[in-house]
Design a protein around this motif. Structure first.
Motif, mmCIF file in Angstrom:
data_model
loop_
_atom_site.group_PDB
_atom_site.id
_atom_site.type_symbol
_atom_site.label_atom_id
_atom_site.label_comp_id
_atom_site.label_asym_id
_atom_site.label_seq_id
_atom_site.Cartn_x
_atom_site.Cartn_y
_atom_site.Cartn_z
ATOM 1 N N LYS A 179 0.468 -1.620 -0.432
ATOM 2 C CA LYS A 179 -0.012 -0.125 0.160
ATOM 3 C C LYS A 179 0.790 0.709 0.052
ATOM 4 O O LYS A 179 0.431 2.191 -0.812
ATOM 5 N N SER A 180 1.970 1.295 0.993
ATOM 6 C CA SER A 180 2.585 2.649 0.709
ATOM 7 C C SER A 180 3.872 2.782 0.667
ATOM 8 O O SER A 180 4.988 3.260 0.167
ATOM 9 N N GLN A 231 5.334 12.087 -2.070
ATOM 10 C CA GLN A 231 5.991 10.409 -2.170
ATOM 11 C C GLN A 231 7.441 10.585 -2.770
ATOM 12 O O GLN A 231 7.517 12.094 -3.360
ATOM 13 N N LYS A 240 -0.262 9.101 5.578
ATOM 14 C CA LYS A 240 -1.162 8.616 4.716
ATOM 15 C C LYS A 240 -2.249 8.429 3.706
ATOM 16 O O LYS A 240 -2.765 7.526 3.036
ATOM 17 N N ASP A 241 -2.494 9.666 3.456
ATOM 18 C CA ASP A 241 -2.971 10.302 2.621
ATOM 19 C C ASP A 241 -2.293 9.873 0.458
ATOM 20 O O ASP A 241 -2.740 10.639 0.023
ATOM 21 N N ASN A 242 -1.409 9.881 0.928
ATOM 22 C CA ASN A 242 -0.735 9.731 -0.027
ATOM 23 C C ASN A 242 -0.429 11.008 -1.069
ATOM 24 O O ASN A 242 0.347 10.982 -2.131
ATOM 25 N N LYS A 243 -0.906 12.094 -0.346
ATOM 26 C CA LYS A 243 -0.377 13.025 -0.755
ATOM 27 C C LYS A 243 1.346 13.499 -0.959
ATOM 28 O O LYS A 243 2.009 14.789 -1.883
ATOM 29 N N THR A 289 9.505 3.739 -4.638
ATOM 30 C CA THR A 289 8.933 5.138 -4.132
ATOM 31 C C THR A 289 7.786 4.660 -3.407
ATOM 32 O O THR A 289 7.180 3.774 -3.099
ATOM 33 N N THR A 290 7.603 5.765 -2.186
ATOM 34 C CA THR A 290 7.500 5.328 -0.488
ATOM 35 C C THR A 290 6.676 6.694 -0.379
ATOM 36 O O THR A 290 6.728 7.786 -0.517
ATOM 37 N N SER A 291 5.068 5.821 0.366
ATOM 38 C CA SER A 291 4.848 6.748 0.842
ATOM 39 C C SER A 291 4.868 7.418 1.854
ATOM 40 O O SER A 291 5.285 7.307 2.620
#
Length: 308
Positions: A81-82, A141, A136-139, A131-133
């Motif tokens: 996910k992240s 990266q 939590k809202d992926n705004k 690529t890492t978020s």
């Protein structure tokens, strides 16, 4: 060359590919082997000698063999996910590689040129990307890319002091690292500051060929805006710094590119206006190390309008 020449050639080139996916996991592994063949022309196989230019005599080579390329490639990809991680590697080996060879002729002071099979040519190209978020809202990266190229090029030749063929080897190295932070507020706006470093190096076993060590630094910001009425604007501002180049090519250039697009007919038609190097600052250098150790630089300043 007024001769009759015939050659029968049969090749069997099997290829192989495989893919493995782990159950209950996002891990994927791929592997492939792809061979290819390059055949000499009939003229190159004829034992002729062209003395039209006594300073540069051309000869055929009846012993010339087919050249085979063996390409091995593999990749590993992991996702959750992240986080996204990928590693790609490619290795190519050239067997009986056909290359021009030059022999110094002390009688005329010129050269005798022919095509010869040479072994020892290979290239290993690697790239890893992550690529890492950061939220939590992926705004936010963070993306890291690292590439490494190692190449060995071999050919036969001689200089004005040597009348026998010598094996001349060129080693080329390329290191490419890029880091980028992406902030995506929503689908209408995002901004990407980034930094890119490229190192090109080369050396030879011949004293007459100089070692090279060229560096490129590129850093700046890319942005995207979704404007009203279906318009989209993309622009990037980047500083290009070059070091280790010859002939006054160590330059600093601040480059601004922009593009605006508009969709029509429910997305079936798009109009695009693209402007490159609006400030007229760019020197686009293409760095290349060939088998004979030459570097070529090309420059381009352009402005284009494209309609798609």
């Amino acid at each position: 060359v007024n001769v009759d020449s015939t050659r029968n050639d049969i090749n069997i080139l099997p290829s192989l590919s495989a893919e493995i996916r782990r159950r209950h996991s996002n891990l994927v592994w791929k592997f492939a082997y792809t061979p290819s063949v390059d055949r000499p022309t009939l003229l190159e196989l004829v034992g002729y000698e062209d003395t039209t230019n006594p300073m540069y005599i051309l000869r055929g080579n009846p012993e010339l063999k087919n050249s085979y390329t063996h390409l091995f490639s593999s990749s590993i990809t992991y996702r959750n996910k992240s986080n996204w991680l990928a590693y790609d590697t490619r290795f190519s080996l050239l067997q009986d590689h056909m290359m021009p060879s030059k022999l110094y002729n002390p009688t005329t002071g010129g050269y005798i040129s022919s095509i010869t099979n040479v072994d020892g040519n290979w290239m290993w190209d690697n790239r890893i990307e992550n690529t890492t978020s950061l939220s939590k809202d992926n705004k936010f990266q963070l993306t890291n890319r690292l590439g490494f190229l190692w190449q060995n090029m071999v050919y036969l030749g001689s200089d004005n002091s040597i009348t026998d063929m010598q094996e001349i080897a060129i080693k080329r190295y390329r290191l490419d690292y890029d880091i980028q932070l992406t902030y995506r507020k929503n689908e209408k706006f995002d901004i990407q500051p980034h930094f890119n470093f490229v190192l090109n190096a080369g050396n030879s076993n011949q004293q007459s060929m100089f070692d090279t060590l060229a560096r490129d630094y590129i850093y700046g910001i890319n942005t995207h805006w979704a404007l009203p009425y279906g318009w989209n604007l993309n622009t990037d501002l980047n500083m290009h710094q070059r070091r280790g180049y010859a002939n006054g090519m160590n330059t600093n250039s601040f480059v601004w590119n922009a593009e605006i697009t508009k969709t029509w007919l429910e997305g079936k038609l798009q109009t695009r206006l693209t402007a490159y190097d609006i400030l007229n600052q760019m020197h686009l250098n293409t760095y290349n190390i060939s088998a004979e150790g030459y570097m070529r630089f090309r420059y381009a300043i352009c402005f284009a309008i494209l309609f798609l």
